[in-house]
Write an enzyme that holds these catalytic residues in place. Structure first.
Site, short mmCIF file in Angstrom:
data_model
loop_
_atom_site.label_atom_id
_atom_site.label_comp_id
_atom_site.label_asym_id
_atom_site.label_seq_id
_atom_site.Cartn_x
_atom_site.Cartn_y
_atom_site.Cartn_z
N PRO A 1 33.81 37.64 37.74
CA PRO A 1 34.57 38.89 37.81
C PRO A 1 33.72 40.05 38.31
O PRO A 1 32.51 39.92 38.50
CB PRO A 1 34.98 39.11 36.34
CG PRO A 1 33.82 38.56 35.57
CD PRO A 1 33.40 37.33 36.35
N MET A 2 34.36 41.17 38.47
CA MET A 2 33.64 42.40 38.81
C MET A 2 32.58 42.66 37.75
O MET A 2 32.77 42.35 36.57
CB MET A 2 34.60 43.59 38.86
CG MET A 2 35.62 43.55 39.98
SD MET A 2 34.94 43.99 41.58
CE MET A 2 34.61 45.73 41.39
N LYS B 1 26.84 39.39 40.42
CA LYS B 1 26.86 38.44 41.53
C LYS B 1 25.96 38.90 42.67
O LYS B 1 25.14 38.14 43.18
CB LYS B 1 28.29 38.25 42.04
CG LYS B 1 29.26 37.69 41.02
CD LYS B 1 30.67 37.60 41.55
CE LYS B 1 31.27 38.88 42.03
NZ LYS B 1 31.47 39.92 40.99
N GLU C 1 30.40 39.52 48.94
CA GLU C 1 31.86 39.75 48.90
C GLU C 1 32.58 38.89 49.93
O GLU C 1 33.42 39.34 50.70
CB GLU C 1 32.19 41.22 49.09
CG GLU C 1 31.52 42.15 48.11
CD GLU C 1 31.95 41.98 46.66
OE1 GLU C 1 32.74 41.06 46.33
OE2 GLU C 1 31.49 42.77 45.81
#
Length: 191
Positions: A12-13, A17, A88
């Site tokens: 998730p946000m 990452k 992304e």
């Protein structure tokens, strides 16, 4: 590279990452590997030409609109990179096919990406990459409601596009219990 890797950091946000992608790139740079970093043109949250983590770490990147753009940039380089990193990736149409192609050529691939939208729909590009990945790390964040491990992204205002660029003002990490979009109870009917 004789034994390439295909590494994916998903979650998730606000689950680090991009930070993991940057740390992994640092390792390859210490190994004297030629690294190239790409980011989607629509992601201009912190910089138009750098991959930037929410914590502020950054690296110069090449901005692309599609997987075809990645191949075009690489074809114009004097030397083939050992490592291609994409931040992304879910925002870049056609990037999965391109990255699998590069991996088959022997190039190590590193990806950081959301794997699921705030509405609970898996993103297609990461789905197509995962079978090729040699390592997938599903990262977690911290639920903004209770502090538990957060596996999902919650969009503070619903509506808009499935892919909408934003940060703390738009999204927050949530656990299953506190994500009212993800944890809707299914209605079972006789078939």
């Amino acid at each position: 590279m004789s034994n390439p890797e295909f590494i994916m950091y998903v979650g998730p946000m606000f689950s680090c990452k991009t930070s993991m992608l940057l740390l992994t790139l640092e390792k390859y740079k210490h190994q004297k590997k030629r690294c190239v970093v790409f980011k989607p043109v629509i992601d201009d949250r912190y910089s138009s030409d750098q991959v930037v983590s929410h914590g502020g770490a950054s690296i110069q990147s090449i901005v692309v609109k599609s997987g075809a753009d990645v191949l075009k940039v690489l074809s114009e380089m004097e030397e083939q990179p050992h490592v291609v990193a994409v931040d992304e990736a879910f925002m870049i149409p056609g990037v999965a096919e391109t990255l699998v192609y590069l991996y088959k050529l022997g190039i190590t691939v590193i990806v950081s990406t959301l794997d699921m939208s705030a509405t609970g729909k898996p993103f297609g590009e990461p789905q197509m990459m995962m079978p090729w990945a040699t390592r997938v790390e599903k990262l977690t964040s911290v639920c903004t409601v209770c502090g538990a491990n957060a596996h999902y992204t919650y969009k503070k205002t619903m509506g808009g596009n499935e892919i909408e660029v934003g940060s703390y003002e738009t999204y927050e990490p949530r656990c299953f219990s506190h994500n009212t979009v993800i944890n809707k109870k299914p209605i079972f009917q006789d078939v």
